[in-house]
Design a protein around this motif. Structure first.
Motif, mmCIF file in Angstrom:
data_model
loop_
_atom_site.group_PDB
_atom_site.id
_atom_site.type_symbol
_atom_site.label_atom_id
_atom_site.label_comp_id
_atom_site.label_asym_id
_atom_site.label_seq_id
_atom_site.Cartn_x
_atom_site.Cartn_y
_atom_site.Cartn_z
ATOM 1 N N LEU A 107 -2.308 -3.271 2.199
ATOM 2 C CA LEU A 107 -1.863 -2.901 0.858
ATOM 3 C C LEU A 107 -0.442 -3.404 0.604
ATOM 4 N N TYR A 110 -0.543 -7.091 -0.136
ATOM 5 C CA TYR A 110 -1.187 -7.317 -1.439
ATOM 6 C C TYR A 110 -0.200 -7.055 -2.579
ATOM 7 N N PHE A 228 -5.889 4.295 2.815
ATOM 8 C CA PHE A 228 -5.307 3.128 2.153
ATOM 9 C C PHE A 228 -6.362 2.118 1.729
ATOM 10 N N LEU A 232 -6.366 0.587 -1.878
ATOM 11 C CA LEU A 232 -6.363 -0.866 -2.041
ATOM 12 C C LEU A 232 -7.477 -1.310 -2.980
#
Length: 243
Positions: A107, A110, A228, A232
């Motif tokens: 994450l 990203y 997560f 995400l």
């Protein structure tokens, strides 16, 4: 949730990393060394959280926590000495045991790639953060902290810890953003309150050691995520992308 946001602020302990349980183990060993009974870890955590909240206005809440331990167990040590003992016990765990929660690093990469400024705002010491950044090989292999984060703030960076919003005011001033342009990701009520006291929206993440706060976290955050990977996928959907 992420629309119109520029800065994403992450808590560290219990949010990005699995560490709350480790600190319970550390404090259990510390209390035993001070001559106390071997308390169960949840009792230790709840008492520590209660004390840190009550000491949040002081210059060093963790030092006052160690002072409490000194008086409670009639220890022949100063609060400074007890704090040093606590960190000595913790060294192995900080360097070799603690790691990112699953998919947290994915994450982070990203969000960074999509232009968000990322910040760590933690009540742990800057020394502990430096261990994660420079000496914890498992974490270093997943994230280059200096490249990923615009700011990495330990408790020494402000005079009042969470739930006081000082750290968030500092971040907004430093990065020249408004509360509406920020988003905080937290795992605990004290962290949620700090963000809300600064006028910032909060996403809450599940943590085993904050299970007793789950209902309130769901109620007071703009979103609650079990892990997560789920967060995400939500962010990807907002951006119309997939990995």
């Amino acid at each position: 949730m992420f629309q119109d946001k520029k800065v994403i602020i992450f808590d560290m302990d219990g949010t990005l990393i699995d560490s709350v349980g480790i600190w319970n183990v550390v404090d259990r060993e510390l209390i035993t060394r001070l001559g106390g009974e071997a308390l169960d870890e949840m009792s230790i955590q709840q008492k520590r959280d209660e004390l840190l909240r009550s000491f949040s206005h002081t210059q060093d809440a963790y030092l006052e926590y160690c002072d409490f331990l000194a008086h409670t167990y009639n220890a022949p040590f100063s609060k400074e000495e007890i704090r040093s003992m606590r960190y000595a016990i913790a060294q192995h765990y900080l360097k070799n045991v603690i790691d990112f929660k699953p998919d947290a690093h994915t994450l982070l990469h990203y969000l960074k790639e999509r232009g968000y400024q990322l910040v760590i705002a933690s009540t742990t010491s800057q020394n502990n953060l430096n261990i994660y950044i420079h000496e914890n090989n498992a974490m270093r292999q997943k994230v280059n902290f200096e490249k990923i984060f615009s700011l990495i703030l330990g408790r020494e960076m402000v005079s009042k810890i969470k739930p006081h919003p000082e750290v968030h005011h500092f971040i907004m001033q430093k990065l020249d953003v408004t509360p509406q342009e920020c988003l905080v990701i937290e795992d605990s009520l004290v962290g949620l309150e700090a963000a809300r006291n600064a006028g910032i929206d909060v996403i809450a993440m599940f943590d085993t050691y904050a299970k007793h706060e789950e209902a309130e976290l769901k109620k007071r955050s703009i979103g609650y995520f079990e892990d997560f990977r789920t967060l995400l996928l939500h962010v990807q959907k907002e951006h119309g992308t997939t990995i």
